[in-house]
Write a protein that holds these residues in place. Structure first.
Motif, mmCIF file in Angstrom:
data_model
loop_
_atom_site.group_PDB
_atom_site.id
_atom_site.type_symbol
_atom_site.label_atom_id
_atom_site.label_comp_id
_atom_site.label_asym_id
_atom_site.label_seq_id
_atom_site.Cartn_x
_atom_site.Cartn_y
_atom_site.Cartn_z
ATOM 1 N N HIS A 110 0.827 -1.200 0.000
ATOM 2 C CA HIS A 110 0.000 0.000 0.000
ATOM 3 C C HIS A 110 0.865 1.255 0.000
ATOM 4 C CE1 HIS A 110 -2.844 3.072 1.438
ATOM 5 N NE2 HIS A 110 -3.784 2.292 0.959
ATOM 6 N N SER A 111 1.954 1.244 0.771
ATOM 7 C CA SER A 111 2.860 2.390 0.785
ATOM 8 C C SER A 111 3.495 2.597 -0.586
ATOM 9 C CB SER A 111 3.950 2.191 1.844
ATOM 10 O OG SER A 111 3.403 2.198 3.146
ATOM 11 N N GLY A 112 3.842 1.487 -1.256
ATOM 12 C CA GLY A 112 4.397 1.600 -2.595
ATOM 13 C C GLY A 112 3.420 2.201 -3.574
ATOM 14 N N VAL A 327 9.271 13.866 -1.211
ATOM 15 C CA VAL A 327 7.917 14.195 -0.758
ATOM 16 C C VAL A 327 7.001 12.983 -0.907
ATOM 17 C CG1 VAL A 327 5.873 15.577 -1.299
ATOM 18 C CG2 VAL A 327 8.113 16.667 -1.161
ATOM 19 N N ALA A 328 7.081 12.295 -2.053
ATOM 20 C CA ALA A 328 6.238 11.121 -2.271
ATOM 21 C C ALA A 328 6.549 10.033 -1.245
ATOM 22 C CB ALA A 328 6.440 10.586 -3.686
ATOM 23 N N ALA A 329 7.835 9.829 -0.939
ATOM 24 C CA ALA A 329 8.224 8.825 0.055
ATOM 25 C C ALA A 329 7.756 9.228 1.443
ATOM 26 C CB ALA A 329 9.741 8.636 0.039
ATOM 27 N N TYR A 330 7.812 10.524 1.743
ATOM 28 C CA TYR A 330 7.390 11.017 3.054
ATOM 29 C C TYR A 330 5.896 10.774 3.265
ATOM 30 C CZ TYR A 330 7.284 14.188 7.084
ATOM 31 O OH TYR A 330 7.148 14.716 8.342
ATOM 32 N N THR A 335 1.169 6.456 5.408
ATOM 33 C CA THR A 335 -0.024 5.648 5.153
ATOM 34 C C THR A 335 0.061 4.287 5.829
ATOM 35 O OG1 THR A 335 0.924 4.799 3.083
ATOM 36 C CG2 THR A 335 -0.463 6.774 2.941
ATOM 37 N N SER A 336 1.255 3.886 6.259
ATOM 38 C CA SER A 336 1.396 2.599 6.944
ATOM 39 C C SER A 336 1.245 2.740 8.452
ATOM 40 C CB SER A 336 2.764 1.976 6.630
ATOM 41 O OG SER A 336 3.806 2.762 7.161
ATOM 42 N N LYS A 337 1.007 3.965 8.917
ATOM 43 C CA LYS A 337 0.904 4.218 10.351
ATOM 44 C C LYS A 337 -0.454 4.816 10.671
ATOM 45 C CE LYS A 337 5.871 5.142 10.552
ATOM 46 N NZ LYS A 337 6.925 6.116 10.910
ATOM 47 N N SER A 338 -0.776 4.818 11.946
ATOM 48 C CA SER A 338 -2.045 5.394 12.371
ATOM 49 C C SER A 338 -1.905 5.848 13.814
ATOM 50 C CB SER A 338 -3.171 4.377 12.209
ATOM 51 O OG SER A 338 -4.426 4.996 12.328
ATOM 52 N N ALA A 339 -2.994 5.741 14.582
ATOM 53 C CA ALA A 339 -2.987 6.245 15.958
ATOM 54 C C ALA A 339 -2.001 5.506 16.841
ATOM 55 C CB ALA A 339 -4.399 6.143 16.555
ATOM 56 N N GLU A 340 -1.552 4.317 16.438
ATOM 57 C CA GLU A 340 -0.600 3.582 17.268
ATOM 58 C C GLU A 340 0.745 4.309 17.354
ATOM 59 O OE1 GLU A 340 -0.534 1.730 13.134
ATOM 60 O OE2 GLU A 340 -2.052 2.317 14.605
ATOM 61 N N THR A 341 1.033 5.225 16.400
ATOM 62 C CA THR A 341 2.274 6.003 16.491
ATOM 63 C C THR A 341 2.251 6.947 17.683
ATOM 64 O OG1 THR A 341 1.400 7.731 15.033
ATOM 65 C CG2 THR A 341 2.607 5.913 13.997
ATOM 66 N N ALA A 342 1.066 7.293 18.146
ATOM 67 C CA ALA A 342 0.934 8.124 19.341
ATOM 68 C C ALA A 342 0.763 7.270 20.589
ATOM 69 C CB ALA A 342 -0.261 9.070 19.193
ATOM 70 N N GLY A 343 0.845 5.942 20.428
ATOM 71 C CA GLY A 343 0.701 5.047 21.567
ATOM 72 C C GLY A 343 -0.717 4.586 21.808
#
Length: 480
Positions: A110-112, A327-330, A335-343
């Motif tokens: 999906h990130s790709g 920018v595209a990579a950033y 898109t592979s992360k969500s609220a779990e990045t905030a714990g």
């Protein structure tokens, strides 16, 4: 000649051997028993082929059914496929979950896709003309306002003698490393505006829409055109991704581009310059102000973006601060992360007891609890806060784009499937088919996921594929 009975319940010797084997199996750990079961599967090789085709998906979807392609004129069967001959009579397909915590394999794919979707809107390709790289473009970050001071990386808030009404100091005075668990936690949880924080997350999609509408209005004001007229002369194309800050507030990273009235195939008017885009982005974001949904549970107020706004021109030149690929990579990374990045949690919550059992910080627990309690109010039912409590109230898509920005996920997946068929040596008949065909399909969902042994094998396949990709990448770097 009569064949001897193989039923262990009628032949004493076979029965004793069978019971002895079952007794030994019961003494093994469950995962080892499952590995033995899987090893005895008669069509194990074909099952492994399926899992390899899914890239080692961590939670594949199993389907049963068939599809038949017929010649629309003669009725001749051009192709027929059925899961009847597959292991267990079913076919494994990708779960397509974008979250790395749920399925690393599908998340990477999906990130790709996101990388190519965003990149094609910056430099062309995938059906987008290369002329888009000459259009005015910005990479913008829109943040949430403050809901109360929180600990931050580096030099935190300067310590002060003055204390808040709850007896806590107004400052910290320490220096936090990037991995310090205190980062994002409020200096005083009792002073923190938790309802405002949750409502901002819940209303963030509406704030983004108001910002996009404001862009057209501010362009019209600065150029002397009418608000309806400017939309016939100019199109604002965008692609944005949502990211969670450590404090649990959503902010947006966006590519914003000026196009002509027909989208990327037409150049913007001469007066639609990069400077105009920069000015209108800043003024449009500052002008966004939406009222909070009315409720007696909290005070009145308005929702707006934070004062911290970053906007960087994308010139496409070698000396640019940000390259198109970067920018595209950033954007793709988030898109592979969500609220779990905030714990926070990565699964939906159904009861208040689940919130108490979560292994999260007190701050995140307070946000989830606030979302759950506000979600029980009839006047806030439309925000579906209980459904999205695990997302800290945010209910928007991770990535959105305007229709004319670039290609679509569906088109990228179709191109990848066609490429896979070509590599697999699909019959030449595929290329000869025209539109005079009909397809009859019947599919039914069976189940999802792996048994413990299947999960081990799938993880090994995913790891092998990742290793092969890394070796290929390094080899390509050495050749270049």
């Amino acid at each position: 000649m009569t064949r001897p009975s193989t039923n262990p319940y009628t032949d004493p010797t076979a029965r004793r051997a069978y019971l002895s084997r079952e007794a030994r199996l019961r003494q093994l750990p469950s995962i080892e028993r499952d590995l033995i079961r899987l090893g005895q599967m008669p069509d194990l090789d074909r099952w492994i082929e399926q899992i390899r085709a899914t890239g080692g998906c961590a939670e594949p979807v199993y389907l049963t059914g068939h599809t038949t392609t017929l010649d629309g004129t003669t009725g001749e069967v051009l192709r027929h496929y059925s899961t009847a001959t597959e292991p267990g009579g079913r076919l494994a397909v990708r779960c397509r979950n974008r979250r790395a915590t749920r399925c690393p394999s599908c998340s990477r794919e999906h990130s790709g896709d996101t990388f190519h979707l965003v990149r094609s809107g910056l430099i062309g390709g995938k059906g987008v003309p290369e002329a888009v790289r000459t259009h005015p473009r910005l990479f913008v970050t829109l943040t949430a306002p403050s809901f109360g001071p929180v600990h931050r990386a580096g030099d935190c808030h300067r310590a002060r003698r003055r204390r808040c009404e709850h007896g806590r100091q107004h400052g910290c005075g320490r220096t936090h490393s990037d991995t310090d668990p205190l980062i994002g936690q409020p200096l005083c949880a009792d002073c923190y505006d938790y309802p405002g924080h949750v409502l901002w997350n819940a209303m963030a999609p509406a704030l983004w829409k108001a910002f996009r509408d404001n862009l057209y209005h501010h362009v019209a004001t600065r150029t002397g055109h009418g608000r309806s007229q400017v939309r016939t002369l100019l199109r604002v194309s965008t692609a944005k991704v949502a990211e969670y800050q450590k404090r649990g507030a959503v902010h947006f990273h966006a590519v914003i581009r000026f196009d002509g009235p027909d989208g990327p195939t037409s150049p913007p008017p001469p007066w639609a310059t990069a400077d105009l885009l920069m000015e209108t982005v800043r003024s449009a974001a500052a002008a966004v102000a939406l009222p909070r949904p009315e409720s007696a549970a909290y005070g009145d107020g308005r929702l707006s973006f934070g004062t911290q706004l970053d906007a960087h021109p994308l010139t496409g030149g070698d000396g640019a601060r940000l390259t198109d690929d970067a920018v595209a990579a950033y954007v793709a990374k988030y898109t592979s992360k969500s609220a779990e990045t905030a714990g926070a949690a990565d699964r939906r919550i159904t009861t208040l007891a689940e919130i108490r059992a979560l292994h999260v910080t007190p701050h995140i627990r307070a946000l989830i609890t606030t979302a759950w309690r506000l979600g029980g109010l009839p006047e806030l039912e439309h925000l579906r806060l209980r459904t999205w409590a695990h997302m800290l109230g945010y209910r928007g898509h991770c990535l959105t784009k305007t229709r004319a920005y670039s290609t679509t996920y569906g088109q990228l997946r179709a191109a990848r499937a066609e490429h896979a068929r070509t590599l697999a040596g699909a019959p030449a008949l595929y290329a000869d088919w025209d539109n005079e065909t009909t397809t009859e399909s019947a599919w039914r969902f069976v189940e999802t996921g792996h048994t413990p042994a299947e999960a081990l094998i799938a993880a090994g396949i995913a790891e092998d594929l990742a290793t092969n990709r890394e070796i290929a990448r390094q080899s390509a770097g050495e050749r270049s």
